[in-house]
Write a protein that holds these residues in place. Structure first.
Motif, PDB file in Angstrom:
ATOM      1  N   ILE A   1      45.805  24.435  50.023  1.00 18.89           N
ATOM      2  CA  ILE A   1      44.575  24.434  50.831  1.00 18.89           C
ATOM      3  C   ILE A   1      43.408  23.949  49.976  1.00 18.89           C
ATOM      4  O   ILE A   1      42.592  23.134  50.411  1.00 18.89           O
ATOM      5  N   LYS A   2      43.349  24.429  48.744  1.00 17.02           N
ATOM      6  CA  LYS A   2      42.240  24.026  47.860  1.00 17.02           C
ATOM      7  C   LYS A   2      42.231  22.517  47.631  1.00 17.02           C
ATOM      8  O   LYS A   2      41.190  21.864  47.717  1.00 17.02           O
ATOM      9  N   GLY A   3      43.397  21.962  47.352  1.00 17.43           N
ATOM     10  CA  GLY A   3      43.476  20.525  47.068  1.00 17.43           C
ATOM     11  C   GLY A   3      42.993  19.692  48.240  1.00 17.43           C
ATOM     12  O   GLY A   3      42.202  18.765  48.079  1.00 17.43           O
ATOM     13  N   GLY A   4      43.447  20.051  49.440  1.00 19.62           N
ATOM     14  CA  GLY A   4      43.041  19.314  50.636  1.00 19.62           C
ATOM     15  C   GLY A   4      41.561  19.491  50.918  1.00 19.62           C
ATOM     16  O   GLY A   4      40.841  18.526  51.200  1.00 19.62           O
ATOM     17  N   ALA A   5      41.086  20.754  50.811  1.00 21.77           N
ATOM     18  CA  ALA A   5      39.676  21.036  51.114  1.00 21.77           C
ATOM     19  C   ALA A   5      38.753  20.276  50.161  1.00 21.77           C
ATOM     20  O   ALA A   5      37.734  19.723  50.577  1.00 21.77           O
TER      21      ALA A   5
ATOM     22  N   GLN B   1      38.928  30.424  43.868  1.00 19.43           N
ATOM     23  CA  GLN B   1      38.881  31.773  43.292  1.00 19.43           C
ATOM     24  C   GLN B   1      40.197  32.513  43.530  1.00 19.43           C
ATOM     25  O   GLN B   1      40.719  33.188  42.635  1.00 19.43           O
ATOM     26  N   MET B   2      40.740  32.367  44.748  1.00 13.24           N
ATOM     27  CA  MET B   2      42.016  33.019  45.064  1.00 13.24           C
ATOM     28  C   MET B   2      43.115  32.490  44.135  1.00 13.24           C
ATOM     29  O   MET B   2      43.923  33.242  43.599  1.00 13.24           O
TER      30      MET B   2
ATOM     31  N   LEU C   1      33.323  38.242  48.750  1.00 11.31           N
ATOM     32  CA  LEU C   1      34.756  38.086  48.457  1.00 11.31           C
ATOM     33  C   LEU C   1      34.948  37.386  47.108  1.00 11.31           C
ATOM     34  O   LEU C   1      35.770  37.798  46.286  1.00 11.31           O
ATOM     35  N   VAL C   2      34.167  36.330  46.910  1.00  7.71           N
ATOM     36  CA  VAL C   2      34.257  35.581  45.648  1.00  7.71           C
ATOM     37  C   VAL C   2      33.970  36.509  44.472  1.00  7.71           C
ATOM     38  O   VAL C   2      34.683  36.513  43.464  1.00  7.71           O
ATOM     39  N   GLN C   3      32.936  37.337  44.626  1.00  4.16           N
ATOM     40  CA  GLN C   3      32.559  38.259  43.554  1.00  4.16           C
ATOM     41  C   GLN C   3      33.674  39.275  43.282  1.00  4.16           C
ATOM     42  O   GLN C   3      34.023  39.536  42.129  1.00  4.16           O
TER      43      GLN C   3
END
Lengths: 150, 120
Positions: free
Chosen positions: A56-60, A74-75, A124-126
């Protein structure tokens, strides 16, 4: 907002494939997280969850959905530490990953124009950062009611 | 026409890479992971392999290692296109025999430029 043009390449033609793929990855990640037994979790389970976030990260990042890329980044960082055995998986980690998965669904729905709601992701990131640092978890917001496998 | 084997488990990335390469005049064959790619590579030679790193079944470095053992791919340029950018991973890629390491998100024009430089 995604940048639809990249050196004359119209990226919008790939958005639908990306949205479908991201949705499938989120479903898979959620199921795998819900089925995770923290006492017996194995490398392949963690690798599979990592790959979902990574994909998902790569595509986003490629298609310019920066908010999705940032949260999945972050995930992925937390999941990478888990699969490398630098951290031991805990219930708060699973909870924040599941909540992040929900937030990602909201972000993707917004990018597709099917929702105007802006999911909260800064908290969430934090929380993910704190958990990935190995520090004690910060207090979580009330999590959605979910049935997790033992 | 030069032929390229484009390997990525992500359909959207695969289609975008394919589209970029085809637009530049390359013939592209797609593979969904390292195992699929190796099966396709055994059936026909390619002028270049462009592969993702993180994939189920067989990753990009594993694929590179296998291809380097194959007589048809000893000299073929192999580029790894990935979001992974750690020196440790790049070193592992080089040790496996990769020609180069490109980081996602990629600039289509830059990708074409690099491929034109390394393709035989």
């Amino acid at each position: 907002m995604a940048d639809a043009k990249n050196d004359g390449f119209d990226l919008t033609q790939f958005y639908q494939i990306f949205f479908e793929e991201a949705g499938e990855n989120l479903e898979q990640m959620e199921q795998q997280l819900l089925n995770l037994d923290l006492e017996t979790v194995d490398d392949e389970e963690l690798n599979a969850i990592f790959r979902c976030a990574h994909s998902i990260k790569g595509g986003a990042a490629t298609f310019g959905f920066e908010d999705v890329a940032e949260l999945t980044h972050q995930m992925e960082g937390l999941l990478d530490k888990l699969r490398r055995h630098e951290l031991k998986p805990t219930a708060p980690m699973v909870d924040v990953l599941l909540e992040s998965s929900d937030a990602l669904k909201g972000l993707l729905a917004r990018h597709q124009g099917s929702s105007a709601a802006v999911p909260e992701t800064a908290g969430l990131v934090q929380r993910i950062r704190v958990l990935a640092s190995g520090a004690a978890p910060v207090a979580a917001a009330p999590a959605p009611d979910r049935a997790r496998a033992p | 026409m030069h032929s390229i084997l484009a390997v990525d488990d992500s359909a959207s990335m695969r289609k975008m890479v394919s589209f970029t390469l085809a637009s530049a005049g390359f013939k592209v064959v797609e593979a969904v992971d390292g195992v699929d790619a190796f099966e396709k590579a055994e059936k026909q030679p390619f002028d270049l392999v462009l592969t993702d790193q993180n994939m189920p079944r067989l990753d990009g470095i594993g694929l590179t290692r296998k291809l380097r053992e194959h007589p048809h791919f000893k000299q073929t340029p192999i580029l790894i296109l990935t979001t992974e950018s750690s020196d440790q991973m790049k070193q592992a890629g080089r040790a496996a025999g990769a020609t180069g390491w490109l980081v996602k998100p990629f600039d289509p024009a830059r990708l074409i430029e690099v491929i034109r430089k390394v393709i035989v």
